[in-house]
Design an enzyme around this catalytic site. Structure first.
Site, PDB file in Angstrom:
ATOM      1  N   ASP A  29     119.775  43.211   3.081  1.00  0.00           N
ATOM      2  CA  ASP A  29     119.229  42.009   2.438  1.00  0.00           C
ATOM      3  C   ASP A  29     120.058  40.798   2.853  1.00  0.00           C
ATOM      4  OD1 ASP A  29     117.353  41.557  -0.366  1.00  0.00           O
ATOM      5  OD2 ASP A  29     118.723  39.955   0.236  1.00  0.00           O
ATOM      6  N   ILE A  30     119.391  39.689   3.098  1.00  0.00           N
ATOM      7  CA  ILE A  30     120.071  38.477   3.560  1.00  0.00           C
ATOM      8  C   ILE A  30     120.938  37.867   2.450  1.00  0.00           C
ATOM      9  CG2 ILE A  30     118.335  36.726   2.944  1.00  0.00           C
ATOM     10  CD1 ILE A  30     118.589  35.697   5.854  1.00  0.00           C
ATOM     11  N   ASN A  86     110.114  45.140  -7.211  1.00  0.00           N
ATOM     12  CA  ASN A  86     109.507  44.105  -8.035  1.00  0.00           C
ATOM     13  C   ASN A  86     108.040  43.961  -7.657  1.00  0.00           C
ATOM     14  OD1 ASN A  86     112.029  43.442  -9.243  1.00  0.00           O
ATOM     15  ND2 ASN A  86     112.565  42.257  -7.419  1.00  0.00           N
ATOM     16  N   GLY A  92     109.674  39.253 -10.462  1.00  0.00           N
ATOM     17  CA  GLY A  92     110.636  38.661  -9.527  1.00  0.00           C
ATOM     18  C   GLY A  92     110.301  38.863  -8.061  1.00  0.00           C
ATOM     19  N   GLN A  93     109.083  39.320  -7.765  1.00  0.00           N
ATOM     20  CA  GLN A  93     108.721  39.508  -6.354  1.00  0.00           C
ATOM     21  C   GLN A  93     108.544  38.149  -5.686  1.00  0.00           C
ATOM     22  OE1 GLN A  93     105.257  41.981  -5.602  1.00  0.00           O
ATOM     23  NE2 GLN A  93     105.639  42.006  -3.398  1.00  0.00           N
ATOM     24  N   HIS A  99     108.684  46.244  -0.710  1.00  0.00           N
ATOM     25  CA  HIS A  99     110.043  46.585  -0.280  1.00  0.00           C
ATOM     26  C   HIS A  99     110.785  47.219  -1.433  1.00  0.00           C
ATOM     27  CE1 HIS A  99     109.828  42.417  -1.671  1.00  0.00           C
ATOM     28  NE2 HIS A  99     111.036  42.580  -2.169  1.00  0.00           N
TER      29      HIS A  99
HETATM   30  P1  5GP Z   1     111.940  40.263  -4.025  1.00  0.00           P
HETATM   31  O1  5GP Z   1     112.453  39.089  -4.815  1.00  0.00           O
HETATM   32  O2  5GP Z   1     110.603  39.958  -3.393  1.00  0.00           O
HETATM   33  O3  5GP Z   1     111.939  41.557  -4.776  1.00  0.00           O
HETATM   34  O4  5GP Z   1     112.997  40.508  -2.869  1.00  0.00           O
HETATM   35  C1  5GP Z   1     112.951  39.814  -1.663  1.00  0.00           C
HETATM   36  C2  5GP Z   1     114.293  40.026  -1.003  1.00  0.00           C
HETATM   37  O5  5GP Z   1     114.184  39.716   0.359  1.00  0.00           O
HETATM   38  C3  5GP Z   1     115.397  39.158  -1.584  1.00  0.00           C
HETATM   39  O6  5GP Z   1     116.458  39.975  -2.053  1.00  0.00           O
HETATM   40  C4  5GP Z   1     115.821  38.273  -0.412  1.00  0.00           C
HETATM   41  O7  5GP Z   1     117.207  38.026  -0.383  1.00  0.00           O
HETATM   42  C5  5GP Z   1     115.356  39.086   0.788  1.00  0.00           C
HETATM   43  N1  5GP Z   1     114.979  38.304   1.954  1.00  0.00           N
HETATM   44  C6  5GP Z   1     114.162  37.231   1.970  1.00  0.00           C
HETATM   45  N2  5GP Z   1     114.010  36.776   3.228  1.00  0.00           N
HETATM   46  C7  5GP Z   1     114.756  37.595   4.018  1.00  0.00           C
HETATM   47  C8  5GP Z   1     115.008  37.628   5.437  1.00  0.00           C
HETATM   48  O8  5GP Z   1     114.510  36.809   6.215  1.00  0.00           O
HETATM   49  N3  5GP Z   1     115.832  38.597   5.873  1.00  0.00           N
HETATM   50  C9  5GP Z   1     116.404  39.521   5.046  1.00  0.00           C
HETATM   51  N4  5GP Z   1     117.195  40.430   5.603  1.00  0.00           N
HETATM   52  N5  5GP Z   1     116.183  39.509   3.711  1.00  0.00           N
HETATM   53  C10 5GP Z   1     115.371  38.564   3.214  1.00  0.00           C
END
Ligand code: 5GP
Ligand code: ZN
Length: 113
Positions: A29-30, A86, A92-93, A99
């Site tokens: 994760d980034i 999520n 929180g998605q 993912h």
């Molecule tokens: P969500 O909030 O949808 O459950 O999680 C999305 C996740 O994707 C977040 O933890 C966010 O840090 C990660 N993320 C978003 N954009 C990128 C990206 O371009 N690269 C990587 N490696 N992670 C990302």
């Protein structure tokens, strides 16, 4: 193609990949929320858990086996790990390509925030 995780799966955007096969990709994760924070995604675009179908059952089971493999390889299997998915905004998605957050390396709290 606008989906950021499809672009990562297609290697159009770089990511720190830790596992890959024909169906699944796992990468860091980034914005990590734990010492180990890996995202495990199907290469196939599925926008949310609600879009899963009967034909995805093997894929989801496979993702869990991949996470077990990651846990053992990273040496956190015995200590433990958490999986978070999520679904939609209130949960929180923010990225609408399914993912699985694999989180490990610190004590987790309950209830989750
Ligand atoms: P969500 O909030 O949808 O459950 O999680 C999305 C996740 O994707 C977040 O933890 C966010 O840090 C990660 N993320 C978003 N954009 C990128 C990206 O371009 N690269 C990587 N490696 N992670 C990302
Ligand atoms: Zn996608």
């Amino acid at each position: 193609m606008s989906c950021i995780f499809c672009r990562i799966a297609n290697k159009e955007i770089p990511a720190k990949i830790v596992y890959e096969d024909d169906k699944v990709l796992a990468f860091h994760d980034i914005n990590p929320q734990a010492p180990y924070h890996i995202l495990v995604i199907p290469k196939k675009h599925i926008s949310t858990l609600l879009e899963l179908t009967e034909e995805d059952k093997d894929l989801i089971g496979h993702i869990y086996l991949v996470m077990n493999r990651l846990a053992r390889e990273l040496g956190v299997a015995e200590r433990g790990y958490r999986v978070v998915v999520n679904c939609n905004e209130e949960a929180g998605q923010t990225v609408f390509h399914v993912h699985f957050h694999f989180l490990a390396g610190r004590e987790m709290h309950w209830p989750p925030g």
